[in-house]
Structure formats: structure tokens, C-alpha cells
Design a protein around this motif. Structure first.
Motif, PDB file in Angstrom:
ATOM      1  N   LYS A  23      -6.794   2.108  -4.681  1.00 21.57           N
ATOM      2  CA  LYS A  23      -7.686   1.356  -3.788  1.00 21.57           C
ATOM      3  C   LYS A  23      -7.670  -0.110  -4.178  1.00 21.57           C
ATOM      4  O   LYS A  23      -7.137  -0.490  -5.232  1.00 21.57           O
ATOM      5  N   ARG A  24      -8.269  -0.943  -3.347  1.00 20.32           N
ATOM      6  CA  ARG A  24      -8.381  -2.371  -3.640  1.00 20.32           C
ATOM      7  C   ARG A  24      -9.445  -2.594  -4.714  1.00 20.32           C
ATOM      8  O   ARG A  24     -10.506  -1.977  -4.687  1.00 20.32           O
ATOM      9  N   ALA A  25      -9.154  -3.476  -5.679  1.00 24.26           N
ATOM     10  CA  ALA A  25     -10.112  -3.799  -6.736  1.00 24.26           C
ATOM     11  C   ALA A  25     -11.068  -4.892  -6.259  1.00 24.26           C
ATOM     12  O   ALA A  25     -10.879  -5.484  -5.189  1.00 24.26           O
ATOM     13  N   ALA A  26     -12.075  -5.167  -7.080  1.00 22.63           N
ATOM     14  CA  ALA A  26     -13.075  -6.159  -6.700  1.00 22.63           C
ATOM     15  C   ALA A  26     -12.485  -7.567  -6.671  1.00 22.63           C
ATOM     16  O   ALA A  26     -12.810  -8.378  -5.812  1.00 22.63           O
ATOM     17  N   LYS A  27     -11.589  -7.868  -7.622  1.00 24.42           N
ATOM     18  CA  LYS A  27     -10.999  -9.196  -7.682  1.00 24.42           C
ATOM     19  C   LYS A  27      -9.897  -9.347  -6.634  1.00 24.42           C
ATOM     20  O   LYS A  27      -9.220  -8.382  -6.268  1.00 24.42           O
ATOM     21  N   ARG A  28      -9.725 -10.578  -6.174  1.00 23.10           N
ATOM     22  CA  ARG A  28      -8.737 -10.880  -5.126  1.00 23.10           C
ATOM     23  C   ARG A  28      -7.325 -10.546  -5.609  1.00 23.10           C
ATOM     24  O   ARG A  28      -6.933 -10.893  -6.715  1.00 23.10           O
ATOM     25  N   ARG A  29      -6.577  -9.837  -4.755  1.00 26.23           N
ATOM     26  CA  ARG A  29      -5.180  -9.451  -4.992  1.00 26.23           C
ATOM     27  C   ARG A  29      -5.018  -8.521  -6.199  1.00 26.23           C
ATOM     28  O   ARG A  29      -3.939  -8.418  -6.766  1.00 26.23           O
ATOM     29  N   GLN A  30      -6.111  -7.843  -6.582  1.00 27.19           N
ATOM     30  CA  GLN A  30      -6.045  -6.836  -7.637  1.00 27.19           C
ATOM     31  C   GLN A  30      -6.160  -5.459  -7.001  1.00 27.19           C
ATOM     32  O   GLN A  30      -6.895  -5.277  -6.021  1.00 27.19           O
ATOM     33  N   TRP A  31      -5.436  -4.485  -7.555  1.00 27.52           N
ATOM     34  CA  TRP A  31      -5.455  -3.124  -7.025  1.00 27.52           C
ATOM     35  C   TRP A  31      -5.741  -2.134  -8.145  1.00 27.52           C
ATOM     36  O   TRP A  31      -5.210  -2.265  -9.247  1.00 27.52           O
TER      37      TRP A  31
END
Length: 205
Positions: A13-21
Motif C-alpha cells: 500500500k501507499r505509505a504516509a510519506k510522499r512517494r513511499q510505499w
């Protein structure tokens, strides 16, 4: 990105930080990984036992103050259009089966070694547009050389000379579209390449 595999990572899934997964390694470790590290192969696993981290990349000296060299930009753009389904031109490259050879995909140093410095006014070009990016199929080419190499380029042979439609049009003083219209009418080369009746420029007496 979700459910895609990058080495031993699977994107969850997408992480909280931008462009982090958020990614799950094959061994069960869950960790946030930056998208650029996934796509470039810098991170292929958690680095735990049996999952050694990739060796550090050699510093190539082709970026300075955040500005990439011409060669480095060509390399990254090649990887994007062949490997990123979201790229605007992916459909005519990676989506059409055009791939980057393993050596270049994994190493900018290998790409630079094979291609050499990129001359001013040139970009990366494939000699055979049906094949992928390999040392044998690539060159630095000017816009004119690339235009002559496109699949849509028309070639005409007359009196033993072969030129592109554009080159013949300039020679006989007619527009490209006018000459293309003659070609589509199915005329023979002598008629196709007859000089224009109205020269483009007036010659002073």
C-alpha cells in the motif's frame, strides 16, 4: 504500484510519506521503501539474512548540484519510457515490447562506457526501431538523423540516388506535403520528382 514485485519486495500500500510505499519482503519483513529505490533496483529486499543488500553504486560524477548531465538524463529517460507504465510514451516503448538490455538497466556506468559522451545537439537513438536499447543498436544522433530513421520516413530512389522525401522535396523546390501527395497518387519516380513549376524564390535579373 500495489501488488507489483521489485526483487523480493511486494508493494502492499501507499505509505504516509510522499512517494513511499509499504512493502513486504519474501521473508515477512514489512518496511516503507522510496519509489525511486524500487524502480531503480537500489532496494530489492529487506537486507536480512539470505537477502544481501545490493553493492553500493559507483559514483559516476554525472550529477552536480542536483543537475544531471546529458548522458545521465538520456539514461533515466530511456528507463522511464521502457519501464514506467505511467510514462506518456510508454505505449510505444515498453508497452510495445521495447526493452533495455540488462547491463544498461542495472548500471549507468555500463551505459556510459558503451555509448561514450553525448555530443551537443544529439539524443539517444535506436538504429533499428523494431529492437530494444542495446550497445549494438544505439547511437547518439542529431534530429535530422533520427527523422531519417523513423518508421514513417518515406524513401525514394531515382537515377540511382536514394533520399528521404524531405530531401527530395527541398531539391526540386516543392513542399513535403505536395511531394507526399504525388507519392500517394502512385506516380512513377520521374513524375513524382518533376521540379516545381513555381520556384520558391524569385531570382533577381
Amino acid at each position: 504500484m500495489i501488488d507489483r514485485h521489485f526483487g523480493k519486495w511486494t508493494v502492499v500500500k501507499r505509505a504516509a510519506k510522499r512517494r513511499q510505499w509499504v512493502c513486504c519482503c519474501e521473508c515477512g519483513v514489512v518496511r516503507s521503501v522510496h519509489e525511486s529505490n524500487l524502480r531503480s533496483g537500489a532496494s530489492r529486499s529487506c537486507g536480512g539474512p539470505g537477502h544481501p543488500r545490493p553493492p553500493p553504486k559507483i559514483k559516476h560524477g554525472h550529477t552536480a548540484n542536483g543537475i544531471a548531465s546529458r548522458e545521465y538524463r538520456s539514461w533515466t529517460q530511456m528507463l522511464v519510457r521502457c519501464g514506467n507504465p505511467r510514462a506518456p510514451n510508454f505505449s510505444t516503448y515498453g508497452g510495445a515490447g521495447i526493452h533495455v538490455c540488462a547491463a544498461w538497466r542495472d548500471s549507468f556506468e555500463a551505459f556510459l562506457r558503451d555509448m561514450g559522451p553525448r555530443p551537443e545537439g544529439t539524443t539517444l537513438d535506436r538504429r533499428d526501431n523494431r529492437k530494444g536499447y542495446t550497445p549494438a543498436n544505439c547511437r547518439w544522433a542529431t534530429p535530422a538523423e533520427q527523422a531519417a530513421n523513423r518508421d514513417t520516413t518515406h524513401w525514394l530512389t531515382f537515377n540511382g540516388e536514394t533520399k528521404t522525401l524531405t530531401a527530395w522535396a527541398r531539391l526540386i523546390g516543392i513542399s513535403d506535403t505536395g511531394l507526399l501527395a504525388r507519392v500517394r497518387l502512385g506516380q512513377s519516380p520521374p513524375h513524382i520528382l518533376r521540379p516545381s513549376r513555381r520556384p520558391r524564390f524569385e531570382v533577381a535579373p
